[in-house]
Scaffold this active site. Structure first.
Site, mmCIF file in Angstrom:
data_model
loop_
_atom_site.group_PDB
_atom_site.id
_atom_site.type_symbol
_atom_site.label_atom_id
_atom_site.label_comp_id
_atom_site.label_asym_id
_atom_site.label_seq_id
_atom_site.Cartn_x
_atom_site.Cartn_y
_atom_site.Cartn_z
ATOM 1 C CB CYS A 10 -2.173 4.118 -3.595
ATOM 2 S SG CYS A 10 -3.521 3.046 -4.067
ATOM 3 C CG HIS A 38 -1.995 -0.986 1.234
ATOM 4 N ND1 HIS A 38 -3.000 -0.972 0.305
ATOM 5 C CD2 HIS A 38 -2.263 -2.036 2.062
ATOM 6 C CE1 HIS A 38 -3.846 -1.962 0.552
ATOM 7 N NE2 HIS A 38 -3.412 -2.633 1.609
#
Length: 315
Positions: free
Chosen positions: A197, A155
């Protein structure tokens, strides 16, 4: 178009998705101006009102050096590739399981081994563990290697990557390989591929009608030379700063799968920026999210390449 189960690397741990059959899926989240005085010598001298070139060095001659514009690969080995695959996260982070990342890691391991890299995979590392692993790699002797590669699967947010326990600045990891910290990689390419991300924006897309040891260096009047400590880095991000990065729970992430595809097809023929341009094309043209929830449907993605390479890189 890829239209199977798609999830996005979001920060919200409960992202409701729909597959093409309309079945509900609770998948993963979308992964002061410097003072220039005295900095440069006077380049122009005046004499009788005319501009003159600077004085020639002793001997009265200048030497024009024509550098080689390709990184040398004439080493014992291509180099080490470290893959950090973070799938499971502490509850305190608010991050969910990254389903599909194991396929990415496995495909990358196979792909980079086929390219000639010595590949090591590490799963579910905390921030301190990531820094330790890469710190140890930076301290190794890379004199017999042509380059170094690191792949981060996790992430993320803009400028940040998540360990299993918390986020940390990507810079904290890449700085370990700067020229002033890892001297055996000075002048050699250091490649970082980052699947994560970089923010919380969606790309809605728009409709279009258009379909080295072997280097010979010569210096004048100076027995040593310097190169910037930030030189010879390349960062290939799965998405543009500010945006989500998409991943398919069954097939892996759009970026990694496209990267593996291009490397397998043309990795030995194309230059690295040509390779990554083709990856950009594949991700931008071949993928679009599918969901019955309009918040997540028909979204696009394009990777982002930041290069400080000073030569062309052919594997």
């Amino acid at each position: 178009m890829e239209s199977s189960q798609l999830t996005e690397d979001l920060s919200d741990p409960v992202a409701l998705q729909m597959d093409v059959d309309g079945e509900r899926i609770y998948g993963d989240d979308t992964d002061a101006k410097p003072d220039r005085r005295g900095r440069f010598p006077m380049l122009i001298k005046k004499k009788n009102g005319q501009d003159l070139l600077p004085d020639a060095p002793p001997g009265g001659q200048y030497r024009n050096v024509n550098p080689t514009f390709q990184y040398s690969m004439n080493y014992k080995k291509i180099g080490k590739c470290i893959i950090i695959n973070n799938k499971n996260f502490d509850k305190s982070t608010g991050m969910s399981i990254r389903n599909g990342t194991d396929k990415d890691a496995g495909d990358l391991q196979k792909c980079f081994r086929n390219m000639g890299f010595d590949v090591a995979v590490y799963n579910d590392l905390s921030c301190d563990e990531m820094k330790t692993i890469l710190g140890e790699a930076a301290c190794e002797n890379h004199s017999d290697a042509a380059c170094f590669a690191c792949i981060l699967l996790s992430h993320g947010e803009e400028g940040l990557i998540y360990g299993t326990d918390k986020p940390m600045a990507i810079k904290e990891l890449t700085i370990l390989f700067r020229g002033d910290k890892c001297q055996s990689l000075v002048g050699k390419p250091k490649l970082f591929f980052i699947q994560a991300c970089q923010g919380s924006e969606f790309d809605d897309g728009i409709q279009t009608d258009s379909g080295s040891s072997n280097d010979t260096l010569e210096m004048d009047a100076n027995p040593t030379y310097k190169i910037p400590v930030e030189a010879d880095f390349l960062y290939a991000y799965s998405t543009v700063p500010g945006y989500y990065s998409w991943r398919n729970p069954g097939k892996g992430s759009w970026f990694v799968q496209s990267l593996c595809s291009v490397l397998s097809e043309s990795g030995k023929e194309l230059e690295i920026l040509q390779i990554l341009t083709r990856v950009n094309y594949k991700v931008a043209r071949n993928y679009e999210s599918q969901s019955n929830d309009p918040r997540f449907s028909e979204k696009k993605q394009v990777p982002c390449v930041v290069s400080m390479l000073t030569k062309e890189l052919y594997f």
